[in-house]
Design an enzyme around this catalytic site. Sequence first.
Site, PDB file in Angstrom:
ATOM      1  N   GLU A 141       0.840  -1.197   0.000  1.00 22.95           N
ATOM      2  CA  GLU A 141       0.000   0.000   0.000  1.00 22.95           C
ATOM      3  C   GLU A 141       0.872   1.243   0.000  1.00 22.95           C
ATOM      4  O   GLU A 141       2.070   1.188   0.270  1.00 22.95           O
ATOM      5  CB  GLU A 141      -0.975  -0.009   1.189  1.00 22.95           C
ATOM      6  CG  GLU A 141      -0.306   0.014   2.543  1.00 22.95           C
ATOM      7  CD  GLU A 141      -1.298  -0.045   3.711  1.00 22.95           C
ATOM      8  OE1 GLU A 141      -2.353  -0.687   3.584  1.00 22.95           O
ATOM      9  OE2 GLU A 141      -0.982   0.562   4.741  1.00 22.95           O
TER      10      GLU A 141
ATOM     11  N   HIS B 145       8.090  -0.379  13.954  1.00 28.41           N
ATOM     12  CA  HIS B 145       6.655  -0.642  13.743  1.00 28.41           C
ATOM     13  C   HIS B 145       5.974  -1.268  14.948  1.00 28.41           C
ATOM     14  O   HIS B 145       4.915  -1.866  14.834  1.00 28.41           O
ATOM     15  CB  HIS B 145       6.404  -1.506  12.504  1.00 28.41           C
ATOM     16  CG  HIS B 145       6.892  -0.878  11.234  1.00 28.41           C
ATOM     17  ND1 HIS B 145       6.310   0.246  10.689  1.00 28.41           N
ATOM     18  CD2 HIS B 145       7.933  -1.195  10.426  1.00 28.41           C
ATOM     19  CE1 HIS B 145       6.957   0.582   9.592  1.00 28.41           C
ATOM     20  NE2 HIS B 145       7.961  -0.274   9.415  1.00 28.41           N
TER      21      HIS B 145
ATOM     22  N   ARG C 129      -8.940  -9.152  18.256  1.00 27.45           N
ATOM     23  CA  ARG C 129      -8.486  -9.700  19.539  1.00 27.45           C
ATOM     24  C   ARG C 129      -8.399  -8.555  20.540  1.00 27.45           C
ATOM     25  O   ARG C 129      -8.569  -7.400  20.190  1.00 27.45           O
ATOM     26  CB  ARG C 129      -7.099 -10.298  19.373  1.00 27.45           C
ATOM     27  CG  ARG C 129      -6.142  -9.265  18.764  1.00 27.45           C
ATOM     28  CD  ARG C 129      -4.711  -9.686  18.799  1.00 27.45           C
ATOM     29  NE  ARG C 129      -3.914  -8.984  17.822  1.00 27.45           N
ATOM     30  CZ  ARG C 129      -3.329  -7.809  18.008  1.00 27.45           C
ATOM     31  NH1 ARG C 129      -3.460  -7.186  19.154  1.00 27.45           N
ATOM     32  NH2 ARG C 129      -2.623  -7.236  17.060  1.00 27.45           N
TER      33      ARG C 129
END
Lengths: 165, 503
Positions: free
Chosen positions: B199, B234, B291
């Site tokens: 992306e 990240h 989750r």
Amino acid sequence: MLQPTDIKIGNKEYDVRPLNKDLLVNGVTMPRPDFHMEDRLIRARVDGRIEEFVVTRIGDDLWLQYPGREYPLKIMTERMRLLKLAEANTDGGQHGAVIRAAMPGLVVRILVGVEQEVKRNDPVLILEAMKMENELRAPADGVVKEIRTSEKSSVEKGDVLIVLS
Amino acid sequence: MKSVLIANRGEIAVRIARTCREMGIQTVAVYSDTDKNALHVREADAAYALGGQTASESYLIQDRIIAAAKETGAEGIHPGYGFLSENAGFAKKVADSDLIWIGPPAAAIDAMGSKTQARALMIKAGVPVVPGTEGALNNAKEAAEFAKRAGYPVLLKAAAGGGGKGMRVVRSDGELEAALSAAQREATASFGDGAVYVEKYLEQPRHIEVQIFADSNGNAIYLGERECSLQRRHQKIIEESPSAVVTPEVRAQMGETAVMAAKACGYVNAGTCEFLLDNTGKFYFLEMNTRLQVEHPVTELVTGLDLVRLQIEVARGNRLPLEQKDITWRGHAIEVRVYAEDVLGGFLPSTGKLSVWKPPHGPALREDTGMYEGAEISRFYDPMISKLVAYGENRTAAIERMRRALREYHIAGLATNIAFCNFIMEQPLFERAEFDTGSVERVFAPAYKSFVEGADGLPDWFAAVIALANHSYNVHDVPESQISQVSRWKAVGRASALNGRSR
């Protein structure tokens, strides 16, 4: 008996040596501070209050951790200085650059072969730790002299993986 | 449901066990050989050995975990985060084994868990997304074609992924091929699925995520946002709720979008919609995490809710006890993830023994951990030591409390990010909430490096104490591991008893 000791905390250097029952720090007399050490946590009594700090070894380096801060720490006693001098005199050989494992992990891929020429910053090896792949790069221009590991082998922090000449 | 097997380790396994205990539910821990002395094993009512050292030899073996539940008489399985928590196949296996899965239905994990499918679903539902490829990449050429259209930089991401694994920023055609194979290898190793998509990489966005909850009766609510922009490699290190830049209007918009996303895929239980917020206040759907999140405590502190309790109630088939209008937010919470890592050495993980561990205490602090003094941080698992959360009546009070807590925190034996996180807490940029997902690596880490390198010394008495301590204990010569094996304190205590005062 306390040996004369050179200490460096952050950028400041201190010369500590015994003077009868007191200490001489950078030429200034001070009484020996009261302290105790529990593992690497040190509690010292200073002007009546208690100060806590930690001295810990990380790899080859010592660090002093004092509330919310960390400082690089160096300790060099008289004896250590003499030992180092002796070592320097016997070990005059020329060494090439080495690539060490910066952390414990698994060698995923070796990207160079023996006698291959490498430039500074060329990727030479992929090391996986905590499921992340980390590219290790050549610290200098040179020729691969020796590969001391193999793909899929586990290595410890500080292990020499590749020797350049 | 009177007994729950917790298919996880570390702080999250301990945290889930605590709520279970509060609810009168028995807990079953599972553990690898590496973890045989871990805190989560001690905190549970029963424990089951999985064997093995790495995650794939233990916590990821689905059949063994189901067998453990059956053998111990557990009626439900809570997956925590990571490991099998977003594995639709496992969720289905659990349900098919007549066990209650404390999480979303397999179909919803399938729909949202794959980032590519989730994107397609969101585009259909009219939710804004970051431009990217619709499906997984077959080769580097496809990524190059996308990059040509969208422009560099682009981001390669594991379709099944999370936590920064299988993710690579690519800034030119030349880097593409190597980055793609590395991302695919990481994705395969971490998630058992090598699918990677690409992306457009937004420069300097903020990472804002919205906690949602849905029950099996068609009700869904949002519990506000978490600001998670401070990341390195990240992975998040500091999170807070609320975000200082999200207005009530944007909060409601994001919340309603997230609820819409949840309803679009028949979502049940706790979930998180991650958004990127650009500097104009425009937000893009990034992905949904199906989750409980690592950083859920900040939401718990500002809403006063126990998300694990809600998860269990919803898994039992009960209605959510609250409607959207009942949700109120009060005060501000900040979480610091205390990691065993070498910040100045590029955030590399640090392993070893937690030989000194004195966490902070006092008003409005929460610490979730799976560690204890003397525990080993092994290379086999994530090197997080604890999650330290500070609450305050507003953001300033929470920051001041966090600084105080970090100053109280003592750890030895490993490198940690405590001093670094304290440094961030003191930065005017942090106080003004002027940061984005690149700030840690671009601004805070380099500033910290110069700060440490330029540090002035400390008062002379430090040097005096260190010289004496080195003399008595050989601080410099004895490796960390040996210091921790014998209690030198005891040895010195004995010596001083014999010789009068030890100097």
